[in-house]
Design an enzyme around this catalytic site. Sequence first.
Site, PDB file in Angstrom:
ATOM      1  N   ASP A   1       0.823  -1.211   0.000  1.00  0.00           N
ATOM      2  CA  ASP A   1       0.000   0.000   0.000  1.00  0.00           C
ATOM      3  C   ASP A   1       0.862   1.268   0.000  1.00  0.00           C
ATOM      4  O   ASP A   1       2.014   1.248   0.434  1.00  0.00           O
ATOM      5  CB  ASP A   1      -0.909   0.022   1.252  1.00  0.00           C
ATOM      6  CG  ASP A   1      -0.102  -0.056   2.536  1.00  0.00           C
ATOM      7  OD1 ASP A   1       0.804  -0.904   2.602  1.00  0.00           O
ATOM      8  OD2 ASP A   1      -0.346   0.743   3.451  1.00  0.00           O
ATOM      9  N   GLU A   2       0.265   2.325  -0.472  1.00  0.00           N
ATOM     10  CA  GLU A   2       0.796   3.691  -0.329  1.00  0.00           C
ATOM     11  C   GLU A   2       2.285   3.822  -0.645  1.00  0.00           C
ATOM     12  O   GLU A   2       3.017   4.501   0.073  1.00  0.00           O
ATOM     13  CB  GLU A   2       0.543   4.192   1.104  1.00  0.00           C
ATOM     14  CG  GLU A   2      -0.926   4.229   1.469  1.00  0.00           C
ATOM     15  CD  GLU A   2      -1.170   4.602   2.933  1.00  0.00           C
ATOM     16  OE1 GLU A   2      -2.119   5.356   3.186  1.00  0.00           O
ATOM     17  OE2 GLU A   2      -0.443   4.133   3.817  1.00  0.00           O
TER      18      GLU A   2
HETATM   19  C1  TNX Z   1      -3.799   3.786   5.795  1.00  0.00           C
HETATM   20  S1  TNX Z   1      -4.800   1.165   5.100  1.00  0.00           S
HETATM   21  C2  TNX Z   1      -2.789   2.845   5.849  1.00  0.00           C
HETATM   22  C3  TNX Z   1      -2.039   2.677   7.100  1.00  0.00           C
HETATM   23  C4  TNX Z   1      -2.472   3.648   8.161  1.00  0.00           C
HETATM   24  C5  TNX Z   1      -3.968   3.774   8.149  1.00  0.00           C
HETATM   25  C6  TNX Z   1      -4.496   4.651   9.233  1.00  0.00           C
HETATM   26  C7  TNX Z   1      -3.444   1.010   4.556  1.00  0.00           C
HETATM   27  C8  TNX Z   1      -3.293  -0.146   3.710  1.00  0.00           C
HETATM   28  N1  TNX Z   1      -2.532   1.936   4.852  1.00  0.00           N
HETATM   29  O1  TNX Z   1      -0.662   2.804   6.852  1.00  0.00           O
HETATM   30  O2  TNX Z   1      -2.021   3.189   9.394  1.00  0.00           O
HETATM   31  O3  TNX Z   1      -4.358   4.296   6.916  1.00  0.00           O
HETATM   32  O4  TNX Z   1      -5.886   4.614   9.279  1.00  0.00           O
END
Ligand code: TNX
Length: 524
Positions: free
Chosen positions: A336-337
């Site tokens: 993710d991200e």
């Molecule tokens: C998004 S959900 C993230 C996390 C954070 C979270 C906080 C996701 C796959 N990545 O790194 O902790 O939001 O709500």
Amino acid sequence: MIYRTLFVFVAIIALAACQPQKKEINYPKTDLAAAPLIPKPVKTIATQSAFGLDAQTAIYTSTNDPAFEAVGQFLSEKIKGKTGLDLAVNNTSDATVERLIFINQSDSTDLATPESYQLYIKSDSILLNAKTAEGAFRGIQTLRQLIPEQSNDTLTDHPLWVIPSGKIMDAPKYGYRGTMLDVSRHFFSVDEVKKYIDAMAYYKFNTLHLHLSDDQGWRIEIKSWPKLTEVGGATEVGGGEGGFYTQEDYKDLVAYAAKHHITIVPEIDMPGHTNAASVSYPFLNGNGKKVEPYTGTHVGFSTFDAQKDTVYSFLDDVIGEIAAMSPGPYFHIGGDESHVTKKPDYIHFVEKVEKIVQKHGKRMIGWNEIAQANIDPSSIAQLWNEPHNAIKAAENGSKIILSPAKKAYLDMQYDSLSKFGLHWAAYIPVDSGYNWDPETYVEGLPKESIMGIEAPLWSESISNSAELEYLAFPRLIGYAELGWSPSEHLNWEDYKERLAKQVPYLEKMNINYYPSKLIDWKKE
Ligand code: TNX
């Protein structure tokens, strides 16, 4: 074997029926269908009588599978904890036995899934049928929930716990019913995780996903790369001391989960969310900047170098060591991200790491972004924020785990005044967390592609069990029902009455739940 087991069962019942001291008990009228069971079973038929659980009750199990006997022992321990009664398991020499609980391995075709069970409660016996020990384990959770908090001391000259009679035919909607703990942003001890597992089991969850690494901390000992925990394990959000699981700790957690028929899914998040790994071994870093320990809460600034062979040899070691300690079928690669990984690098990385995961005998799971890569249909995408990527993965033949942040994120605040948590996706009051149907929530996602649901608990804002529980409870209990019960049983008005009656369990377990005003909590 079946006949032998049945013979033993019939013989024991006959033996019990012959006991001279056996007296008829006039039970009050009961209603099994009104019991506050969560998750609500598929089918319940009440017969208005009762089974009296008392010191003359014994537990027997099929003995052809030792795992059934272990389920019997587990039930005995839990009955002792709740009532003080010490019920023998598979002790055929006890002549004082009047009533039986029999946990039976059955190959009946009515038991369609490994977790299916049938519970027949009569005045002199309880028969639990299941194909597997896992099914038996789910079934005894129902039985635990049916045992009242208080004994009835007026029906007999000794304490008796009145269990309503009838039949329950039950099976889960989804084979994957999970929750996730982020032990990276803040570290949670083995005992804290075990306490969470205890509650998960009671509500029939079968999967615990552990988010073991992130920018702020690396939490699992890797023998071939010791600095990951020596350096990367020493930080956490807010500057606390961090921590990590030794391999012995992790194996202990895996075994504890297995005893509760819960699978651990280990996650090493990559190529983003990797600052703690890169601080430990700077050659991994691919963002071109000097790496420093990070204890803030921003996301998306770190990445592994997707072009270096040494990164993949490192990952082969890491994934290999973790996979060898994880008997479950999955390995979660995060994904993710990864905002600072170039898109072609990201795709290349996911495809290479998928091969490494497969080489170590596991199926890859990744957050929905992994669908940008050409992933194998056996790999699984976990939806959190991008329906189009979940649909793309499903079109490719992959299964999907649903964790929509707006509905299923346990770290979202209940409302603007509640303590702890974030609200970037939504405020999730208890009714909103329950009021969605996983089958229809993502428009265009075929229901055959849905493997199950998972409620993740990110830990930027929480650092101990009490805070963790404040966010998880009571919402986690609702996700248990969404993952298990058929859609036609999902009804907030009915659910909230049953939820209100979980107070004695939550209090007994010392679980710090958020006392939402939407529920008329029954503090008996
Ligand atoms: C998004 S959900 C993230 C996390 C954070 C979270 C906080 C996701 C796959 N990545 O790194 O902790 O939001 O709500």
